[in-house]
Write an enzyme that holds these catalytic residues in place. Sequence first.
Site, PDB file in Angstrom:
ATOM      1  N   ASP A 161       0.833  -1.204   0.000  1.00 12.43           N
ATOM      2  CA  ASP A 161       0.000   0.000   0.000  1.00 12.43           C
ATOM      3  C   ASP A 161       0.869   1.256   0.000  1.00 12.43           C
ATOM      4  O   ASP A 161       0.710   2.139  -0.841  1.00 12.43           O
ATOM      5  CB  ASP A 161      -0.928   0.000   1.224  1.00 12.43           C
TER       6      ASP A 161
ATOM      7  N   GLU B 114       1.487  -6.682  -5.469  1.00 16.48           N
ATOM      8  CA  GLU B 114       1.238  -6.043  -6.773  1.00 16.48           C
ATOM      9  C   GLU B 114       2.342  -5.083  -7.199  1.00 16.48           C
ATOM     10  O   GLU B 114       2.563  -4.873  -8.381  1.00 16.48           O
ATOM     11  CB  GLU B 114      -0.086  -5.262  -6.749  1.00 16.48           C
TER      12      GLU B 114
HETATM   13  O1  TRH Z   1       4.865  -6.113   0.669  1.00 15.70           O
HETATM   14  P1  TRH Z   1       3.881  -6.727  -0.234  1.00 15.70           P
HETATM   15  O2  TRH Z   1       3.576  -8.120   0.032  1.00 15.70           O
HETATM   16  O3  TRH Z   1       2.572  -5.867  -0.223  1.00 15.70           O
HETATM   17  C1  TRH Z   1       1.276  -6.406  -0.084  1.00 15.70           C
HETATM   18  C2  TRH Z   1       0.566  -6.525  -1.394  1.00 15.70           C
HETATM   19  O4  TRH Z   1       0.661  -5.380  -2.194  1.00 15.70           O
HETATM   20  C3  TRH Z   1      -0.877  -6.861  -1.139  1.00 15.70           C
HETATM   21  O5  TRH Z   1      -1.600  -6.954  -2.301  1.00 15.70           O
HETATM   22  C4  TRH Z   1      -1.476  -5.823  -0.235  1.00 15.70           C
HETATM   23  O6  TRH Z   1      -2.784  -6.074  -0.016  1.00 15.70           O
HETATM   24  C5  TRH Z   1      -0.715  -5.860   1.051  1.00 15.70           C
HETATM   25  O7  TRH Z   1       0.617  -5.497   0.784  1.00 15.70           O
HETATM   26  C6  TRH Z   1      -1.284  -4.913   2.062  1.00 15.70           C
HETATM   27  O8  TRH Z   1       4.407  -6.661  -1.764  1.00 15.70           O
HETATM   28  P2  TRH Z   1       4.512  -5.480  -2.832  1.00 15.70           P
HETATM   29  O9  TRH Z   1       3.155  -5.055  -3.280  1.00 15.70           O
HETATM   30  O10 TRH Z   1       5.406  -5.933  -3.864  1.00 15.70           O
HETATM   31  O11 TRH Z   1       5.181  -4.262  -2.032  1.00 15.70           O
HETATM   32  C7  TRH Z   1       6.483  -4.306  -1.573  1.00 15.70           C
HETATM   33  C8  TRH Z   1       7.098  -2.916  -1.627  1.00 15.70           C
HETATM   34  O12 TRH Z   1       8.295  -2.894  -0.843  1.00 15.70           O
HETATM   35  C9  TRH Z   1       7.493  -2.508  -3.032  1.00 15.70           C
HETATM   36  O13 TRH Z   1       7.210  -1.127  -3.226  1.00 15.70           O
HETATM   37  C10 TRH Z   1       9.010  -2.713  -3.054  1.00 15.70           C
HETATM   38  C11 TRH Z   1       9.352  -2.358  -1.631  1.00 15.70           C
HETATM   39  N1  TRH Z   1      10.638  -2.867  -1.127  1.00 15.70           N
HETATM   40  C12 TRH Z   1      11.699  -1.971  -1.004  1.00 15.70           C
HETATM   41  O14 TRH Z   1      11.564  -0.803  -1.360  1.00 15.70           O
HETATM   42  N2  TRH Z   1      12.878  -2.433  -0.462  1.00 15.70           N
HETATM   43  C13 TRH Z   1      13.064  -3.705  -0.059  1.00 15.70           C
HETATM   44  O15 TRH Z   1      14.173  -4.049   0.436  1.00 15.70           O
HETATM   45  C14 TRH Z   1      11.975  -4.625  -0.216  1.00 15.70           C
HETATM   46  C15 TRH Z   1      12.156  -6.058   0.200  1.00 15.70           C
HETATM   47  C16 TRH Z   1      10.769  -4.172  -0.756  1.00 15.70           C
END
Ligand code: TRH
Length: 370
Positions: free
Chosen positions: A19, A274
């Site tokens: 989010d 996502e």
């Molecule tokens: O963290 P997520 O599993 O987020 C989830 C999903 O979006 C889900 O649909 C939603 O309902 C829930 O959150 C609340 O995976 P996502 O969407 O890929 O988001 C991860 C974010 O973290 C992405 O913007 C990349 C960021 N990230 C970094 O910036 N640095 C890091 O070291 C890592 C591991 C991730």
Amino acid sequence: MNRRRQWDIFCKVIDNFGDIGVCWRLSADLAARGERVRLWVDDASALSWMAPTGAEGVEVLSWAQSIESTSVAALLAKQPGDVLIEAFGCDIPPEFLALWVVQLEFNKPARYWLNLEYLSAESYVERCHAMPSLVSHGPAAGWTKWFFYPGFTAQTGGLQREPGLLKSMADVEAEVEQHRVSSRLQVSLFCYEPPALDALLSEWSLHGLAGQPVELQVTAGRTAQAVKAVLSQWKTAPGKADPKQLTITWLPWLSQTEFDHLLWRCDLNFVRGEDSVLRALWAGKPLVWSIYPQDDGAHLPKLEAFLQQLDAPASLKTFHRAWNTSGEKLMAPSASDLVDWRQHAESARQALLGQDDMTSRLLQFVAKNR
Ligand code: TRH
């Protein structure tokens, strides 16, 4: 006449980072295109590593603490927003809506209230995108809220992609090519706790992947914990972790920019949620998606729609189904599967690049509906 709009984006962190990740990228992208953004978030803690340097034009405000304060009222009185974004149906606090509505009574030009939804390739997205909904109660009763659905086709809200993304990617890839020292297959891992994790790591530590040893880049948090849990069980079963075939790098929390660079540098990316799946698509490298699991199983048709939309090769579909369920039928990809996955990743990216991006569509939507 074009003038800079003021956007108020509301985000509630449910769990994980999707989010706030999506909202931050949108805020930074709007600001980079000359708009002004206030990002209201109930828990901004992840931004300390995700966006440590912030972004010019984006003001981060704490939703819970400041919403009732007189300084917020003063801020809104001076500068009411033109566009209000409620990310993922997060229910904007009524106190804020009351202030917003009062200000806008005095500032009549059309304003927009949009509900930004989760990305999906399912068919309802085209049906529901850009639909209005009359607000029936609360301080903003009688106002219209618009649904904005990101998606993979021209009839949806599109996919997040910053204008400079491909150029930065080409620069990083050229640098990687020049300085590549390791002959190991570079694999990134960002996942929840897939039941097949043990089997997959086991396979790689015994045989590598597609005939090559693997260097696994494990992201911080839940992913690292899941991998450590598997490895700690292996201690009682010696011989499984053969460093000739599998080496592990434990990554710190990365900024979003560094996270994107990680995906560009790797040969195969395991992503989740996502936001990261989209980033992996833009990377143009083979990807495996851990879809965010939902109690009612709604994630499984969503996964199928995604695989269908991308016209994924059969071996990639099979792998995804096993990775996102019990993992019993997980088959390690062969060298020729990996070649197919690579070709598919490149052509899927190419096809999607033909469309304009989500921020451009949002800006068009807001300009058109004035
Ligand atoms: O963290 P997520 O599993 O987020 C989830 C999903 O979006 C889900 O649909 C939603 O309902 C829930 O959150 C609340 O995976 P996502 O969407 O890929 O988001 C991860 C974010 O973290 C992405 O913007 C990349 C960021 N990230 C970094 O910036 N640095 C890091 O070291 C890592 C591991 C991730």
